[in-house]
Design an enzyme around this catalytic site. Structure first.
Site, PDB file in Angstrom:
ATOM      1  N   ASP A  98     -44.080  10.238  22.585  1.00 29.54           N
ATOM      2  CA  ASP A  98     -44.565   9.976  21.158  1.00 29.54           C
ATOM      3  C   ASP A  98     -46.095  10.059  21.178  1.00 29.54           C
ATOM      4  O   ASP A  98     -46.725   9.406  22.143  1.00 29.54           O
ATOM      5  CB  ASP A  98     -43.981   8.699  20.787  1.00 29.54           C
ATOM      6  CG  ASP A  98     -43.779   8.692  19.470  1.00 29.54           C
ATOM      7  OD1 ASP A  98     -42.819   8.110  18.784  1.00 29.54           O
ATOM      8  OD2 ASP A  98     -44.726   9.022  18.608  1.00 29.54           O
ATOM      9  N   ASP A 194     -47.119  11.236  15.756  1.00 27.59           N
ATOM     10  CA  ASP A 194     -47.023  10.394  14.839  1.00 27.59           C
ATOM     11  C   ASP A 194     -48.065  10.632  13.955  1.00 27.59           C
ATOM     12  O   ASP A 194     -48.952  10.922  14.188  1.00 27.59           O
ATOM     13  CB  ASP A 194     -47.324   9.005  15.503  1.00 27.59           C
ATOM     14  CG  ASP A 194     -47.186   7.921  14.638  1.00 27.59           C
ATOM     15  OD1 ASP A 194     -45.991   7.518  14.549  1.00 27.59           O
ATOM     16  OD2 ASP A 194     -48.032   7.187  14.285  1.00 27.59           O
ATOM     17  N   GLU A 236     -44.327  14.502  12.939  1.00 28.79           N
ATOM     18  CA  GLU A 236     -43.927  13.485  11.731  1.00 28.79           C
ATOM     19  C   GLU A 236     -44.767  13.639  10.658  1.00 28.79           C
ATOM     20  O   GLU A 236     -45.859  13.445  10.519  1.00 28.79           O
ATOM     21  CB  GLU A 236     -43.896  11.936  12.334  1.00 28.79           C
ATOM     22  CG  GLU A 236     -43.319  11.392  11.161  1.00 28.79           C
ATOM     23  CD  GLU A 236     -43.965   9.642  11.309  1.00 28.79           C
ATOM     24  OE1 GLU A 236     -45.016   9.511  11.745  1.00 28.79           O
ATOM     25  OE2 GLU A 236     -43.159   8.923  10.943  1.00 28.79           O
ATOM     26  N   HIS A 308     -36.275   5.054  13.867  1.00 26.60           N
ATOM     27  CA  HIS A 308     -36.671   3.792  14.181  1.00 26.60           C
ATOM     28  C   HIS A 308     -37.324   3.227  12.738  1.00 26.60           C
ATOM     29  O   HIS A 308     -37.553   1.853  13.003  1.00 26.60           O
ATOM     30  CB  HIS A 308     -37.630   3.566  15.516  1.00 26.60           C
ATOM     31  CG  HIS A 308     -38.715   4.288  15.230  1.00 26.60           C
ATOM     32  ND1 HIS A 308     -38.939   5.562  15.135  1.00 26.60           N
ATOM     33  CD2 HIS A 308     -39.931   3.739  14.958  1.00 26.60           C
ATOM     34  CE1 HIS A 308     -40.217   5.973  14.884  1.00 26.60           C
ATOM     35  NE2 HIS A 308     -40.906   5.090  14.661  1.00 26.60           N
ATOM     36  N   ASP A 309     -37.523   3.987  11.847  1.00 27.07           N
ATOM     37  CA  ASP A 309     -38.281   3.550  10.753  1.00 27.07           C
ATOM     38  C   ASP A 309     -37.485   3.439   9.508  1.00 27.07           C
ATOM     39  O   ASP A 309     -37.717   2.997   8.653  1.00 27.07           O
ATOM     40  CB  ASP A 309     -39.396   4.477  10.234  1.00 27.07           C
ATOM     41  CG  ASP A 309     -40.804   4.432  11.287  1.00 27.07           C
ATOM     42  OD1 ASP A 309     -41.235   5.636  11.505  1.00 27.07           O
ATOM     43  OD2 ASP A 309     -40.988   3.428  12.012  1.00 27.07           O
TER      44      ASP A 309
HETATM   45  O1  TEU Z   1     -44.354   6.075  10.868  1.00 27.27           O
HETATM   46  C1  TEU Z   1     -45.262   6.534   9.690  1.00 27.27           C
HETATM   47  C2  TEU Z   1     -44.970   5.603   8.531  1.00 27.27           C
HETATM   48  O2  TEU Z   1     -45.614   5.735   7.571  1.00 27.27           O
HETATM   49  C3  TEU Z   1     -43.652   5.034   8.386  1.00 27.27           C
HETATM   50  O3  TEU Z   1     -44.148   3.758   8.949  1.00 27.27           O
HETATM   51  C4  TEU Z   1     -43.106   5.070   7.198  1.00 27.27           C
HETATM   52  O4  TEU Z   1     -43.943   5.707   6.064  1.00 27.27           O
HETATM   53  C5  TEU Z   1     -42.663   3.735   6.514  1.00 27.27           C
HETATM   54  O5  TEU Z   1     -42.187   2.913   7.372  1.00 27.27           O
HETATM   55  C6  TEU Z   1     -41.978   4.209   5.077  1.00 27.27           C
HETATM   56  O6  TEU Z   1     -42.200   2.749   4.503  1.00 27.27           O
HETATM   57  C7  TEU Z   1     -44.931   6.250  12.118  1.00 27.27           C
HETATM   58  C8  TEU Z   1     -44.271   5.681  13.050  1.00 27.27           C
HETATM   59  O7  TEU Z   1     -42.752   6.208  12.968  1.00 27.27           O
HETATM   60  C9  TEU Z   1     -44.086   4.207  12.772  1.00 27.27           C
HETATM   61  O8  TEU Z   1     -43.248   3.421  13.750  1.00 27.27           O
HETATM   62  C10 TEU Z   1     -45.407   3.276  12.750  1.00 27.27           C
HETATM   63  O9  TEU Z   1     -45.653   2.370  12.371  1.00 27.27           O
HETATM   64  C11 TEU Z   1     -46.266   4.285  12.225  1.00 27.27           C
HETATM   65  O10 TEU Z   1     -46.301   5.602  12.213  1.00 27.27           O
HETATM   66  C12 TEU Z   1     -47.802   3.916  12.559  1.00 27.27           C
HETATM   67  O11 TEU Z   1     -48.060   4.383  14.026  1.00 27.27           O
END
Ligand code: TEU
Ligand code: CA
Length: 538
Positions: A98, A194, A236, A308-309
C-alpha cells in the site's frame, strides 16, 4: 488489447491489524500472515494487497507513515517482510504494498524538520499557509491546523496527524520514487496507491482531486519507478469517472494498470454522506455497474464490493441473517463474472458480517470519532442517535473486526485481548467451519476463481463483451458475457422474495449457482438465487 498477467489474476486484501496475531498482543502481524499463506493459496488467489505495515503512530492504523522503509514493530521486522515476500512467491502469490504518499504521519522526520522553521530545507515538503481556507477534512473539521512553532497552518485532508505532502516540490517526488524503487527491488509485485487522485491538488483553488498536474506526476512516477517492471499498480480514486479511468489505465499513457472507482459504493450516501445512508436504488446500481463495464475500452477495471473502509456488503445490501450464505454467494457470483480484476477483502470469502458495538468508545476508527465530533458535537447537524445509526451501518470498523479462523476463544485470531471486538457470530462464521462445508461461501469463491483462471470460459469472462438485460427490473440483475466461443448468462435475484424469471433462454450448461438444485425448468428464483448458464451460442 495486449494481455497482461493482472488481467487474469484475483487479489486478496489483508488488513494486517485484523488478520492473524502471532505473539499474543491482540494485534495482527506479519508472522501471523505467513502462517496463513497456505489458506490463502487454497482459495486460489494470485496477489495479496497488504494494507500498510510501515512504521506509524497508528492514528489511522498505519495510513499515517513515519518511516516508509521500515516495518512497525507491532507488525514485525523488515526480515519478516522479506520472508513474507519469499514465502508468498513460493506459493505463486505476489505481494502488492500500500503506497500512502498523499500524506505522511506528523511524526515523519520530514514533518518534524518542516515545522521547525520557515526556512528549514524541509519546509516545502508540506503545505503551509498564513491563513486557512474553507477546506474540510474527510475525518471531520477543518483541513488546516495551526502550528504554534512557526505561526502558520498546515494542510491535512485526513487526520491532524496526516499532513499532506507538497507534490509540487520535485524533491518530494524524487524521495518517493527512490522509496518505491527500494521496495520494488525487494521483490514486491506492485502498489495499491492511497487517494492517489489527491496528489495533483491545487490547494489555493481548493481543487483536491483530479488536479492539473495529476497525470503528469503519474507519468513521471511510472517512468522513474515501476514503468519498466511487470507489476500491478492500482490507484484508489474515489473521484474517478469512466473517462478519467481511461486516462489512468490506457496502457499507451504509461500511468497505472487500473483504478478503484467508487461510484457504486456511494450510491446510498445521503445528505450527510455515508453517515445518513439511504435505501439502495437497485436499478441505478445496475446502470452504474453496466456503465463501468461498457465505457472502459482502452483501460482496465477493478471489481470489488468490500475493503477496509467499507461496511460488509452482505450487511449493507443483503440479508446477513436468514439468507447470509445465499446472498454472500450472490454478491460473489455477480461480481466475479464481470469484466475486470476482482478483489476479495479478508473475511468476505466466508461471509463475515458487520458488527454493532454498544458505545461510541468501543469504536477505534479515527474517521468515526473525527466525524462524530464535527457532525454531532460541533456543527450539530446530526443527533447522536442518527450518527450512531450511520456508524452501525457504514462505519469502517465493520470491516476491521478480526478475521474469524475457528470456534476457539477469540476465533483463533489471538491468545491476547483483541484490539477491536471480535464479532460474536464467530462460532458459526469461521474459516475452519467453511473449509469443512462443501456448500460454504468459501467454495463458491474458490470455484469462481477457478472458473475465471482455469476453465474453458476464462477468455470469455476476462475479455468477453458485456450486455445488461432487463435493465429496469427492480429485482433481477441479468447480464450476458459473450465472445466468439461462449454466450454466458448471469441471472441474480437481488431480493429475499421469490421472483419470476422474466428472461427466456436455452441453457446448455449450468456453470455455477448458489442453490444445489436449480433447474432450467423452474420459473421462479428463490431469495438471492443466482445462476450462471452457458447458452447455445447465437
Ligand atoms: O481512504 C480514502 C478515503 O477517503 C476513505 O477514508 C473514504 O473516503 C472514507 O472512509 C469514506 O467515508 C484511504 C484509505 O483507504 C483509508 O483507510 C485511509 O484512512 C485514508 O485513505 C487516509 O490515508
Ligand atoms: Ca501481534
Amino acid at each position: 488489447m495486449e494481455k497482461k498477467w493482472w488481467h487474469k489474476c484475483v487479489v486478496y486484501q489483508i488488513y494486517p491489524r485484523s488478520f492473524q496475531d502471532s505473539n499474543g498482543d491482540g494485534i495482527g502481524d506479519i508472522p501471523g500472515i505467513i502462517s496463513r499463506l497456505d489458506y490463502i493459496k487454497t482459495l486460489g488467489v494470485d496477489v495479496i494487497w497488504l494494507s500498510p505495515v510501515y512504521k506509524s503512530p497508528m492514528e489511522d492504523n498505519g495510513y499515517d507513515i513515519s518511516d516508509y522503509q521500515d516495518i512497525d514493530p507491532i507488525f514485525g521486522t523488515l526480515h519478516d517482510m522479506d520472508t513474507l515476500i519469499t514465502e508468498a512467491n513460493k506459493r505463486g502469490i505476489k505481494i502488492v504494498m500500500d503506497l500512502v504518499v498523499n500524506h505522511t504521519s506528523s511524526e515523519h522526520p520530514w514533518f518534524i524538520e518542516s515545522r521547525k522553521s520557515k526556512d528549514n530545507p524541509y519546509r516545502d515538503y508540506y503545505i503551509w499557509r498564513k491563513e486557512p481556507n474553507g477546506l474540510r477534512s474527510v475525518f471531520g473539521g477543518s483541513a488546516w491546523t495551526y502550528d504554534e512553532g512557526t505561526k502558520e497552518y498546515y494542510c491535512h485532508n485526513f487526520a491532524k496527524g496526516q499532513p499532506d505532502l507538497n507534490w509540487e516540490n520535485p524533491r518530494v517526488r524524487e524521495e518517493i520514487y527512490q522509496m518505491m524503487n527500494w521496495w520494488l527491488d525487494r521483490g514486491i509485485g506492485g502498489f495499491r496507491m492511497d487517494v492517489i487522485d489527491y496528489i495533483g491538488k491545487d490547494i489555493d483553488k481548493e481543487i483536491i482531486t483530479n488536479g492539473p498536474k495529476l497525470h503528469e506526476y503519474l507519468q513521471e512516477m511510472n517512468r522513474k519507478t515501476f514503468g519498466y517492471r511487470d507489476v500491478l499498480t492500482v490507484g484508489e480514486t474515489w473521484s474517478a469517472t469512466p473517462e478519467i479511468a481511461e486516462l489512468y489505465s490506457d496502457p499507451s499513457r504509461n500511468e497505472l494498470s487500473m483504478i478503484f472507482q467508487f461510484e457504486h459504493m456511494t450510491i446510498d450516501w445521503g445528505k450527510w454522506g455515508k453517515w445518513t445512508p439511504k435505501p439502495l436504488d437497485f436499478v441505478k446500481l445496475k446502470k452504474i455497474l453496466s456503465k463501468w463495464q461498457t465505457q472502459i475500452n482502452k483501460g482496465w477495471n477493478s471489481l470489488f464490493w468490500n475493503n477496509h473502509d467499507l461496511p460488509r456488503i452482505i450487511s449493507r445490501w443483503g440479508n446477513d441473517q436468514e439468507y447470509r450464505v445465499e446472498c454472500a454467494k450472490m454478491f460473489a457470483i455477480v461480481l466475479h463474472l464481470l469484466k475486470g480484476t476482482p478483489y476479495i477483502y479478508q473475511g468476505e470469502e466466508i461471509g463475515m458480517t458487520n458488527i454493532k458495538l454498544e458505545k461510541l468508545e468501543d469504536y477505534q476508527d479515527v474517521e468515526i470519532h473525527g466525524c462524530y465530533k464535527d457532525f454531532v458535537l460541533e456543527r450539530k447537524v446530526l443527533s447522536n442517535e442518527d450518527f450512531m445509526q450511520g456508524v452501525y451501518k457504514m462505519g469502517r470498523d465493520n470491516a476491521r473486526t478480526p478475521m474469524q479462523w475457528n470456534k476457539s476463544p477469540n476465533a483463533g485470531f489471538t491468545t491476547g485481548k483483541p484490539w477491536l471486538t471480535i464479532n460474536p457470530n464467530y462460532p458459526v462464521i469461521n474459516v475452519e467451519t467453511a473449509l469443512s462445508d462443501k456448500n460454504s461461501v468459501f467454495y463458491t469463491y474458490k470455484k469462481l476463481i477457478d472458473l475465471r483462471k482455469n476453465s474453458d470460459y476464462s477468455d470469455t469472462i476476462i475479455y468477453g463483451d458485456y450486455e445488461l438485460l432487463l435493465e429496469n427490473d427492480k429485482n433481477l440483475f441479468v447480464y450476458r458475457r459473450y465472445d466468439d466461443n461462449y454466450n454466458l448468462l448471469v441471472i441474480a435475484n437481488f431480493t429475499e422474495e421469490h421472483v419470476p424469471i422474466k428472461v427466456k433462454y436455452n441453457a446448455e450448461k449450468l456453470l455455477i449457482s448458489n442453490y444445489p438444485d436449480f433447474t432450467p425448468q423452474q420459473h421462479f428464483l428463490r431469495p438471492y438465487e443466482t445462476v450462471v448458464l452457458r447458452l447455445k451460442s447465437k
